[in-house]
Motif scaffolding. Structure first.
Motif, PDB file in Angstrom:
ATOM      1  N   PRO A 191       0.288  11.083 100.236  1.00  8.92           N
ATOM      2  CA  PRO A 191      -0.458   9.893  99.807  1.00  8.92           C
ATOM      3  C   PRO A 191       0.297   8.613 100.132  1.00  8.92           C
ATOM      4  N   LEU A 192      -0.426   7.640 100.636  1.00  7.58           N
ATOM      5  CA  LEU A 192       0.164   6.352 100.981  1.00  7.58           C
ATOM      6  C   LEU A 192       0.035   5.437  99.769  1.00  7.58           C
ATOM      7  N   GLY A 193       1.083   5.422  98.958  1.00  4.65           N
ATOM      8  CA  GLY A 193       1.070   4.638  97.732  1.00  4.65           C
ATOM      9  C   GLY A 193       0.960   3.150  98.007  1.00  4.65           C
ATOM     10  N   THR A 194       0.240   2.453  97.145  1.00  2.00           N
ATOM     11  CA  THR A 194       0.002   1.024  97.310  1.00  2.00           C
ATOM     12  C   THR A 194       0.709   0.227  96.224  1.00  2.00           C
ATOM     13  N   ARG A 195       0.552  -1.070  96.285  1.00  4.16           N
ATOM     14  CA  ARG A 195       1.119  -1.934  95.245  1.00  4.16           C
ATOM     15  C   ARG A 195       0.496  -1.628  93.886  1.00  4.16           C
ATOM     16  N   THR A 245      13.278   5.542  81.491  1.00  3.11           N
ATOM     17  CA  THR A 245      12.191   6.100  82.280  1.00  3.11           C
ATOM     18  C   THR A 245      12.304   5.528  83.690  1.00  3.11           C
ATOM     19  N   VAL A 246      11.726   6.218  84.676  1.00  2.26           N
ATOM     20  CA  VAL A 246      11.933   5.797  86.058  1.00  2.26           C
ATOM     21  C   VAL A 246      10.622   5.763  86.843  1.00  2.26           C
ATOM     22  N   VAL A 247      10.599   4.868  87.829  1.00  2.59           N
ATOM     23  CA  VAL A 247       9.562   4.840  88.860  1.00  2.59           C
ATOM     24  C   VAL A 247      10.290   4.972  90.185  1.00  2.59           C
ATOM     25  N   VAL A 248       9.968   6.009  90.942  1.00  3.63           N
ATOM     26  CA  VAL A 248      10.708   6.342  92.155  1.00  3.63           C
ATOM     27  C   VAL A 248       9.867   6.065  93.388  1.00  3.63           C
ATOM     28  N   ALA A 249      10.436   5.304  94.325  1.00  4.98           N
ATOM     29  CA  ALA A 249       9.863   5.181  95.660  1.00  4.98           C
ATOM     30  C   ALA A 249      10.454   6.322  96.473  1.00  4.98           C
ATOM     31  N   ALA A 250       9.669   7.376  96.725  1.00  4.40           N
ATOM     32  CA  ALA A 250      10.172   8.561  97.412  1.00  4.40           C
ATOM     33  C   ALA A 250      10.575   8.217  98.844  1.00  4.40           C
ATOM     34  N   ALA A 251      11.461   9.033  99.394  1.00  2.00           N
ATOM     35  CA  ALA A 251      11.877   8.845 100.785  1.00  2.00           C
ATOM     36  C   ALA A 251      10.650   8.874 101.686  1.00  2.00           C
ATOM     37  N   ALA A 252      10.404   7.804 102.407  1.00  2.00           N
ATOM     38  CA  ALA A 252       9.185   7.697 103.209  1.00  2.00           C
ATOM     39  C   ALA A 252       9.139   8.743 104.309  1.00  2.00           C
ATOM     40  N   VAL A 283       8.932  17.532  80.243  1.00  2.53           N
ATOM     41  CA  VAL A 283       9.219  16.108  80.432  1.00  2.53           C
ATOM     42  C   VAL A 283       7.956  15.332  80.070  1.00  2.53           C
ATOM     43  N   PRO A 284       8.001  14.442  79.078  1.00  4.25           N
ATOM     44  CA  PRO A 284       6.788  13.709  78.690  1.00  4.25           C
ATOM     45  C   PRO A 284       6.214  12.898  79.850  1.00  4.25           C
ATOM     46  N   GLY A 285       4.898  12.799  79.901  1.00  8.49           N
ATOM     47  CA  GLY A 285       4.253  12.015  80.943  1.00  8.49           C
ATOM     48  C   GLY A 285       4.734  10.576  80.948  1.00  8.49           C
ATOM     49  N   GLY A 286       5.038  10.056  82.106  1.00  9.42           N
ATOM     50  CA  GLY A 286       5.492   8.673  82.236  1.00  9.42           C
ATOM     51  C   GLY A 286       6.995   8.521  82.293  1.00  9.42           C
ATOM     52  N   VAL A 287       7.743   9.546  81.910  1.00 14.86           N
ATOM     53  CA  VAL A 287       9.211   9.440  81.957  1.00 14.86           C
ATOM     54  C   VAL A 287       9.692   9.362  83.399  1.00 14.86           C
ATOM     55  N   VAL A 288       9.085  10.180  84.257  1.00 17.06           N
ATOM     56  CA  VAL A 288       9.367  10.117  85.694  1.00 17.06           C
ATOM     57  C   VAL A 288       8.047   9.912  86.427  1.00 17.06           C
ATOM     58  N   ASN A 289       8.025   8.933  87.313  1.00 11.04           N
ATOM     59  CA  ASN A 289       6.834   8.636  88.111  1.00 11.04           C
ATOM     60  C   ASN A 289       7.266   8.549  89.572  1.00 11.04           C
ATOM     61  N   ILE A 290       6.554   9.244  90.449  1.00  8.30           N
ATOM     62  CA  ILE A 290       6.958   9.334  91.853  1.00  8.30           C
ATOM     63  C   ILE A 290       5.832   8.835  92.740  1.00  8.30           C
ATOM     64  N   VAL A 291       6.154   7.822  93.547  1.00  6.97           N
ATOM     65  CA  VAL A 291       5.178   7.201  94.452  1.00  6.97           C
ATOM     66  C   VAL A 291       5.686   7.352  95.882  1.00  6.97           C
ATOM     67  N   SER A 292       4.865   7.919  96.747  1.00 12.63           N
ATOM     68  CA  SER A 292       5.237   8.043  98.157  1.00 12.63           C
ATOM     69  C   SER A 292       4.527   6.972  98.971  1.00 12.63           C
ATOM     70  N   GLY A 293       5.076   6.698 100.151  1.00 15.64           N
ATOM     71  CA  GLY A 293       4.482   5.681 101.015  1.00 15.64           C
ATOM     72  C   GLY A 293       5.558   4.847 101.679  1.00 15.64           C
ATOM     73  N   ARG A 294       5.187   3.674 102.143  1.00 12.00           N
ATOM     74  CA  ARG A 294       6.143   2.791 102.817  1.00 12.00           C
ATOM     75  C   ARG A 294       7.037   2.109 101.783  1.00 12.00           C
ATOM     76  N   THR A 295       8.328   2.282 101.933  1.00 10.39           N
ATOM     77  CA  THR A 295       9.276   1.673 100.996  1.00 10.39           C
ATOM     78  C   THR A 295       9.118   0.160 100.973  1.00 10.39           C
ATOM     79  N   ALA A 296       8.788  -0.407 102.114  1.00 10.40           N
ATOM     80  CA  ALA A 296       8.623  -1.861 102.202  1.00 10.40           C
ATOM     81  C   ALA A 296       7.458  -2.355 101.356  1.00 10.40           C
ATOM     82  N   ASP A 297       6.513  -1.478 101.020  1.00  5.28           N
ATOM     83  CA  ASP A 297       5.387  -1.855 100.162  1.00  5.28           C
ATOM     84  C   ASP A 297       5.706  -1.632  98.682  1.00  5.28           C
ATOM     85  N   ILE A 298       6.453  -0.576  98.390  1.00  2.00           N
ATOM     86  CA  ILE A 298       6.685  -0.163  97.006  1.00  2.00           C
ATOM     87  C   ILE A 298       7.872  -0.885  96.380  1.00  2.00           C
TER      88      ILE A 298
END
Length: 300
Positions: A45-49, A183-190, A208-223
């Protein structure tokens, strides 16, 4: 002809991991993930802003509950992650092998190291306060006590494949942050998001409770810029920023983080020098902790 001979393979649909759920990107767009030889592996998935902002919102909602969990219980949860990852060892070894362009034996060793790293940080959850806090000597009839508290929401630019390890490096930046109650929001390795997106599936089944770790894939320059400038993100780990978009991008992210007074972990100037197989130490455990100091009068 038998049914077995004519069946079609079921290809995996990778999704984001946000708030304990697996949404598609809000844009509905994907991008091709290829191996070291340029051959197609999967669509990620191409994660967006907006996806990134949604992930920050989920992380903020989870802060109070996760930070309020006892350190001992957080250790149990992290150990459960190791258990579940162990059960899917072969899958992750295969994904790491194609993501990093390495042989199966080395990939399996890196997965084993990632499992061990979860266990290592699980053991630190109820001990880190002993090295980060304590009683302070003061001149007066008072007790002066310092204790560590989590910073809050941490934005993480994950290590990139070819420079770090797409799973071991990822675990090495996520585990210490959540072990201490953040808690974390991770920009995964593109260039190698598959181990990260599969890790979301492990976390979802690991208490792990929902929201503790969040992983977004896509262009690092966008995230990454959203994480750097977002007022609800309290700290920023730029480990993979130079490898992803170069030194200039890393400096720009740090400047953006300064506007909201974020704590920042700077990336190594030479990403090739980062060896995630080394003993992690306690530096990352202490990076996202605030110190609260309390004065209390002594009894007569």
């Amino acid at each position: 002809m038998s049914d077995v001979a004519t069946r079609l393979d079921v290809f995996k649909t990778y999704k984001l991991y946000v708030g304990g759920k697996f949404p598609r990107s809000e844009s509905g767009r994907v991008y091709e993930v290829t191996d070291s030889k340029g051959e197609w592996l999967a669509n990620a998935p191409l994660g967006t802003r907006k996806d990134t902002r949604d992930a920050v919102l989920a992380a903020r909602k989870a802060v109070k509950g996760w930070a309020g969990t006892t350190a001992y219980n957080r250790g149990q949860v992290l150990y459960r992650v190791a258990e579940m990852l162990q059960g899917r060892r072969e899958q992750f070894a295969a994904e790491v092998a194609v993501s990093e362009g390495i042989g199966p034996k080395k990939a399996a060793a890196l997965v084993d190291a990632a499992i061990d790293r979860w266990v290592w940080y699980a053991g630190w959850t109820d001990k880190v306060a002993q090295i980060a806090g304590g009683a302070n000597p003061v001149a007066g009839p008072y007790f002066n006590l310092s204790s560590p508290e989590p910073t809050g929401v941490v934005g993480v630019v994950a290590p990139q494949a070819g420079y770090g390890h797409s799973l071991l490096g990822l675990v090495s930046v996520i585990a210490p942050a959540i072990a201490t109650g953040n808690t974390v929001v991770v920009a995964a390795a593109a260039d190698a998001p598959l181990p990260a997106l599969s890790l979301g599936e492990v976390l979802a089944t690991s208490d792990v409770p929902g929201g503790v770790v969040n992983i977004v894939s896509g262009r690092t320059a966008d995230i990454a810029p959203i994480l750097a400038s977002h007022q609800d993100v309290n700290a920023l780990d730029l480990t993979g920023a130079i490898a992803a978009d170069g030194p200039g991008a890393a400096y720009a992210l740090e400047a953006a983080a300064a506007d909201t007074l974020k704590r920042v972990v700077r990336p190594a100037l030479d990403p090739f020098a980062q060896d995630w197989t080394n003993a992690p130490g306690t530096k990352r455990l202490l990076s996202f902790l605030e110190t609260k100091t309390v004065w209390h009068p002594k009894g007569i």
